[in-house]
Design a protein around this motif. Structure first.
Motif, PDB file in Angstrom:
ATOM      1  N   ILE A   1      20.570  -2.028   6.247  1.00 42.01           N
ATOM      2  CA  ILE A   1      21.284  -0.771   6.462  1.00 42.01           C
ATOM      3  C   ILE A   1      22.764  -1.057   6.672  1.00 42.01           C
ATOM      4  CG2 ILE A   1      21.468   1.281   7.931  1.00 42.01           C
ATOM      5  CD1 ILE A   1      18.496   0.668   8.760  1.00 42.01           C
ATOM      6  N   SER A   2      23.589  -0.432   5.858  1.00 41.68           N
ATOM      7  CA  SER A   2      25.041  -0.567   6.015  1.00 41.68           C
ATOM      8  C   SER A   2      25.544   0.497   6.979  1.00 41.68           C
ATOM      9  CB  SER A   2      25.736  -0.417   4.659  1.00 41.68           C
ATOM     10  OG  SER A   2      27.133  -0.259   4.840  1.00 41.68           O
ATOM     11  N   GLU A   3      26.400   0.089   7.909  1.00 48.09           N
ATOM     12  CA  GLU A   3      26.935   1.039   8.882  1.00 48.09           C
ATOM     13  C   GLU A   3      28.087   1.867   8.323  1.00 48.09           C
ATOM     14  OE1 GLU A   3      27.745  -0.806  12.666  1.00 48.09           O
ATOM     15  OE2 GLU A   3      25.658  -0.410  13.213  1.00 48.09           O
ATOM     16  N   GLU A   4      28.597   1.485   7.159  1.00 54.81           N
ATOM     17  CA  GLU A   4      29.758   2.177   6.617  1.00 54.81           C
ATOM     18  C   GLU A   4      29.445   2.994   5.364  1.00 54.81           C
ATOM     19  OE1 GLU A   4      33.075  -0.427   6.129  1.00 54.81           O
ATOM     20  OE2 GLU A   4      33.432  -0.562   8.295  1.00 54.81           O
ATOM     21  N   SER A   5      28.198   2.990   4.913  1.00 49.11           N
ATOM     22  CA  SER A   5      27.843   3.784   3.739  1.00 49.11           C
ATOM     23  C   SER A   5      26.428   4.315   3.898  1.00 49.11           C
ATOM     24  CB  SER A   5      27.960   2.961   2.455  1.00 49.11           C
ATOM     25  OG  SER A   5      27.055   1.881   2.487  1.00 49.11           O
ATOM     26  N   SER A   6      26.052   5.255   3.061  1.00 50.32           N
ATOM     27  CA  SER A   6      24.738   5.874   3.162  1.00 50.32           C
ATOM     28  C   SER A   6      23.697   5.052   2.413  1.00 50.32           C
ATOM     29  CB  SER A   6      24.784   7.294   2.588  1.00 50.32           C
ATOM     30  OG  SER A   6      25.106   7.260   1.215  1.00 50.32           O
ATOM     31  N   GLY A   7      22.439   5.335   2.708  1.00 54.59           N
ATOM     32  CA  GLY A   7      21.349   4.674   2.016  1.00 54.59           C
ATOM     33  C   GLY A   7      20.973   3.346   2.648  1.00 54.59           C
ATOM     34  N   SER A   8      19.939   2.727   2.105  1.00 53.39           N
ATOM     35  CA  SER A   8      19.459   1.448   2.613  1.00 53.39           C
ATOM     36  C   SER A   8      18.815   0.675   1.476  1.00 53.39           C
ATOM     37  CB  SER A   8      18.449   1.673   3.753  1.00 53.39           C
ATOM     38  OG  SER A   8      17.306   2.355   3.267  1.00 53.39           O
ATOM     39  N   ILE A   9      18.590  -0.601   1.713  1.00 56.48           N
ATOM     40  CA  ILE A   9      17.861  -1.452   0.774  1.00 56.48           C
ATOM     41  C   ILE A   9      16.568  -1.865   1.460  1.00 56.48           C
ATOM     42  CG2 ILE A   9      17.864  -3.630  -0.501  1.00 56.48           C
ATOM     43  CD1 ILE A   9      20.933  -3.463  -0.517  1.00 56.48           C
ATOM     44  N   MET A  10      15.430  -1.564   0.827  1.00 55.22           N
ATOM     45  CA  MET A  10      14.139  -1.896   1.426  1.00 55.22           C
ATOM     46  C   MET A  10      13.454  -2.971   0.599  1.00 55.22           C
ATOM     47  SD  MET A  10      10.916   0.555   2.438  1.00 55.22           S
ATOM     48  CE  MET A  10      11.748   1.196   3.887  1.00 55.22           C
ATOM     49  N   MET A  11      12.975  -4.002   1.273  1.00 52.71           N
ATOM     50  CA  MET A  11      12.276  -5.101   0.616  1.00 52.71           C
ATOM     51  C   MET A  11      10.941  -5.325   1.333  1.00 52.71           C
ATOM     52  SD  MET A  11      15.447  -7.727  -0.150  1.00 52.71           S
ATOM     53  CE  MET A  11      15.918  -7.836   1.575  1.00 52.71           C
ATOM     54  N   PRO A  12       9.919  -4.583   0.946  1.00 47.67           N
ATOM     55  CA  PRO A  12       8.616  -4.705   1.619  1.00 47.67           C
ATOM     56  C   PRO A  12       7.761  -5.827   1.049  1.00 47.67           C
ATOM     57  CG  PRO A  12       8.556  -2.907   0.044  1.00 47.67           C
ATOM     58  CD  PRO A  12       9.953  -3.478  -0.011  1.00 47.67           C
ATOM     59  N   GLU A  13       7.032  -6.498   1.922  1.00 45.13           N
ATOM     60  CA  GLU A  13       6.009  -7.427   1.467  1.00 45.13           C
ATOM     61  C   GLU A  13       4.827  -6.629   0.922  1.00 45.13           C
ATOM     62  OE1 GLU A  13       6.726 -11.221   4.434  1.00 45.13           O
ATOM     63  OE2 GLU A  13       5.281  -9.690   5.032  1.00 45.13           O
ATOM     64  N   ALA A  14       3.967  -7.299   0.167  1.00 46.43           N
ATOM     65  CA  ALA A  14       2.850  -6.596  -0.481  1.00 46.43           C
ATOM     66  C   ALA A  14       1.744  -6.236   0.503  1.00 46.43           C
ATOM     67  CB  ALA A  14       2.281  -7.460  -1.606  1.00 46.43           C
ATOM     68  N   GLY A  15       1.551  -7.047   1.527  1.00 42.84           N
ATOM     69  CA  GLY A  15       0.439  -6.828   2.439  1.00 42.84           C
ATOM     70  C   GLY A  15      -0.759  -7.678   2.049  1.00 42.84           C
ATOM     71  N   PHE A  16      -1.774  -7.699   2.911  1.00 45.26           N
ATOM     72  CA  PHE A  16      -2.945  -8.541   2.671  1.00 45.26           C
ATOM     73  C   PHE A  16      -4.055  -7.742   1.979  1.00 45.26           C
ATOM     74  CE2 PHE A  16      -3.276  -6.799   6.991  1.00 45.26           C
ATOM     75  CZ  PHE A  16      -4.526  -6.204   6.964  1.00 45.26           C
ATOM     76  N   PRO A  17      -4.883  -8.400   1.176  1.00 45.54           N
ATOM     77  CA  PRO A  17      -6.024  -7.713   0.551  1.00 45.54           C
ATOM     78  C   PRO A  17      -7.043  -7.284   1.611  1.00 45.54           C
ATOM     79  CG  PRO A  17      -5.539  -9.782  -0.571  1.00 45.54           C
ATOM     80  CD  PRO A  17      -4.764  -9.794   0.714  1.00 45.54           C
ATOM     81  N   THR A  18      -7.531  -6.075   1.489  1.00 44.22           N
ATOM     82  CA  THR A  18      -8.506  -5.557   2.444  1.00 44.22           C
ATOM     83  C   THR A  18      -9.894  -6.104   2.142  1.00 44.22           C
ATOM     84  OG1 THR A  18      -7.232  -3.505   2.568  1.00 44.22           O
ATOM     85  CG2 THR A  18      -9.481  -3.455   3.434  1.00 44.22           C
ATOM     86  N   SER A  19     -10.584  -6.558   3.153  1.00 38.00           N
ATOM     87  CA  SER A  19     -11.937  -7.077   2.962  1.00 38.00           C
ATOM     88  C   SER A  19     -12.894  -5.936   2.627  1.00 38.00           C
ATOM     89  CB  SER A  19     -12.420  -7.795   4.221  1.00 38.00           C
ATOM     90  OG  SER A  19     -12.615  -6.868   5.279  1.00 38.00           O
ATOM     91  N   GLU A  20     -13.960  -6.261   1.911  1.00 36.70           N
ATOM     92  CA  GLU A  20     -14.965  -5.253   1.586  1.00 36.70           C
ATOM     93  C   GLU A  20     -15.604  -4.706   2.859  1.00 36.70           C
ATOM     94  OE1 GLU A  20     -15.495  -3.969  -1.449  1.00 36.70           O
ATOM     95  OE2 GLU A  20     -13.793  -5.228  -2.016  1.00 36.70           O
ATOM     96  N   ALA A  21     -15.758  -5.568   3.854  1.00 33.97           N
ATOM     97  CA  ALA A  21     -16.353  -5.129   5.121  1.00 33.97           C
ATOM     98  C   ALA A  21     -15.485  -4.070   5.790  1.00 33.97           C
ATOM     99  CB  ALA A  21     -16.542  -6.327   6.051  1.00 33.97           C
ATOM    100  N   ASN A  22     -14.156  -4.232   5.750  1.00 29.67           N
ATOM    101  CA  ASN A  22     -13.272  -3.251   6.370  1.00 29.67           C
ATOM    102  C   ASN A  22     -13.183  -1.966   5.555  1.00 29.67           C
ATOM    103  OD1 ASN A  22     -12.420  -4.112   8.910  1.00 29.67           O
ATOM    104  ND2 ASN A  22     -10.912  -5.523   8.049  1.00 29.67           N
ATOM    105  N   LYS A  23     -13.321  -2.072   4.234  1.00 27.99           N
ATOM    106  CA  LYS A  23     -13.374  -0.843   3.423  1.00 27.99           C
ATOM    107  C   LYS A  23     -14.575   0.007   3.840  1.00 27.99           C
ATOM    108  CE  LYS A  23     -11.273  -2.888  -0.745  1.00 27.99           C
ATOM    109  NZ  LYS A  23     -11.524  -3.267  -2.154  1.00 27.99           N
ATOM    110  N   ILE A  24     -15.699  -0.637   4.035  1.00 31.40           N
ATOM    111  CA  ILE A  24     -16.916   0.071   4.456  1.00 31.40           C
ATOM    112  C   ILE A  24     -16.764   0.582   5.885  1.00 31.40           C
ATOM    113  CG2 ILE A  24     -19.381  -0.216   4.953  1.00 31.40           C
ATOM    114  CD1 ILE A  24     -19.404  -2.312   2.649  1.00 31.40           C
ATOM    115  N   ALA A  25     -16.181  -0.248   6.750  1.00 36.16           N
ATOM    116  CA  ALA A  25     -16.005   0.139   8.153  1.00 36.16           C
ATOM    117  C   ALA A  25     -15.097   1.356   8.283  1.00 36.16           C
ATOM    118  CB  ALA A  25     -15.437  -1.038   8.951  1.00 36.16           C
ATOM    119  N   LEU A  26     -14.065   1.461   7.424  1.00 38.22           N
ATOM    120  CA  LEU A  26     -13.166   2.611   7.465  1.00 38.22           C
ATOM    121  C   LEU A  26     -13.913   3.893   7.099  1.00 38.22           C
ATOM    122  CD1 LEU A  26     -10.321   3.761   7.821  1.00 38.22           C
ATOM    123  CD2 LEU A  26      -9.857   3.169   5.432  1.00 38.22           C
TER     124      LEU A  26
END
Length: 310
Positions: free
Chosen positions: A96-121
């Motif tokens: 985030i720049s303090e002198e201009s608008s907007g931002s740059i976002m760099m997200p990680e992909a995240g971890f693969p969800t286990s089949e057990a947690n898909k069912i648990a959800l």
């Protein structure tokens, strides 16, 4: 009760710099802050600010859950996450720049969800959600959470008879439209991908889509939005504000809109309040802050016009 489901939550690291990022320069970080990330968690934060009881659901990694839970505690976000052992909740780096608008976002992909947690959800939803509740599914799914998985999740939520709001994009948005949820919020580019009849006008197509979706919002970024409900289309013109960072503005709108639904407010009041909250959000530098006082002032500057079909 309102439940938010964030399938791929994040811990946002906010990196503040003085000027815009430049290549081959030492872009010195002035300060660093932490925030929760993921659209569903942002919606939960808005609901909590409105003092509306809600609970955040989803799947987090065991390795850094304490750090995420600490942030959620500060924001008074109640949660009942499933935990995936050995995994780490992703980090999103937001510059985030303090002198201009907007931002740059760099997200990680995240971890693969286990089949057990898909069912648990799915089982968690069956155990918790009733037809009097509201469920908000927001944000991009993690790796390996397929369209079929998403369709199964939506059908499980719909089977409870509750109000289903969905703020997703791409092919996942197509699934939500096909299944017929109660609320979607595509932006001006995403709506082009799901138009029913490309020979018709945007307003005509919005009306056609809205036959199977109770509340259809089309975001026009800083220009406001369209809203279709019960055979009518409204053009919402947002107040003009000094933008610092528009990241999270859409989540703020969704949270305030769902808060209005929960409070059973008239539609035009809901739209004004949600637009005012969103406008306040862009005036703040981080990903989730907005002012209730600012929002109350800004909502009085919102214009709503009923649009005639062309």
């Amino acid at each position: 009760m309102i439940y938010t489901i964030t399938l791929n939550p994040a811990i946002d690291q906010l990196l503040f710099v003085k000027n815009d990022i430049e290549k081959r320069q030492a872009n010195r970080i002035i300060r660093s802050e932490w925030d929760c990330g993921g659209k569903g968690l942002h919606v939960s934060g808005v609901l909590s600010k409105f003092s509306i009881k809600n609970e955040a659901l989803g799947i987090v990694g065991s390795q850094n859950r304490a750090a995420l839970y600490s942030i959620l505690s500060e924001k008074q976000i109640a949660h009942d996450f499933l935990v995936q052992d050995g995994a780490r909740t992703r980090t999103s780096f937001v510059i985030i720049s303090e002198e201009s608008s907007g931002s740059i976002m760099m997200p990680e992909a995240g971890f693969p969800t286990s089949e057990a947690n898909k069912i648990a959800l799915l089982e968690q939803i069956r155990q918790k959600v009733t037809q009097e509740d509201i469920v908000v599914i927001a944000g991009s799914p993690p790796p390996n959470f397929t369209l079929a998985d998403f369709g199964t999740l939506l059908k499980a939520v719909k089977a409870t008879g509750c109000f289903v709001a969905c703020d997703v994009s791409g092919a996942y948005l197509h699934v939500a439209v096909k299944i017929g949820v109660d609320f979607i919020k595509p932006n001006e580019h995403e709506i082009e991908e799901i138009l029913v009849d490309k020979t018709k006008t945007l307003v005509e197509n919005i009306n056609l889509l809205a036959k199977n979706i109770r509340y259809l919002i089309v975001s026009l970024s800083g220009e406001g939005s369209y809203c279709a409900h019960q055979g009518r289309v409204y053009r919402i013109i947002a107040p003009q504000v000094l933008e610092k960072n528009d990241t999270g503005a859409g989540d703020c709108f969704v949270g305030a809109f769902i808060a209005g639904i929960s409070d059973q407010l008239p539609l035009q009041e809901i739209l004004k309040r949600a637009t005012g909250c969103s406008a306040s959000k862009v005036m703040h530098a981080d990903s989730s802050t907005f002012s209730m006082v600012e929002a109350e002032i800004l909502k009085e500057q919102v214009t709503i016009i009923e649009v005639e079909e062309m």
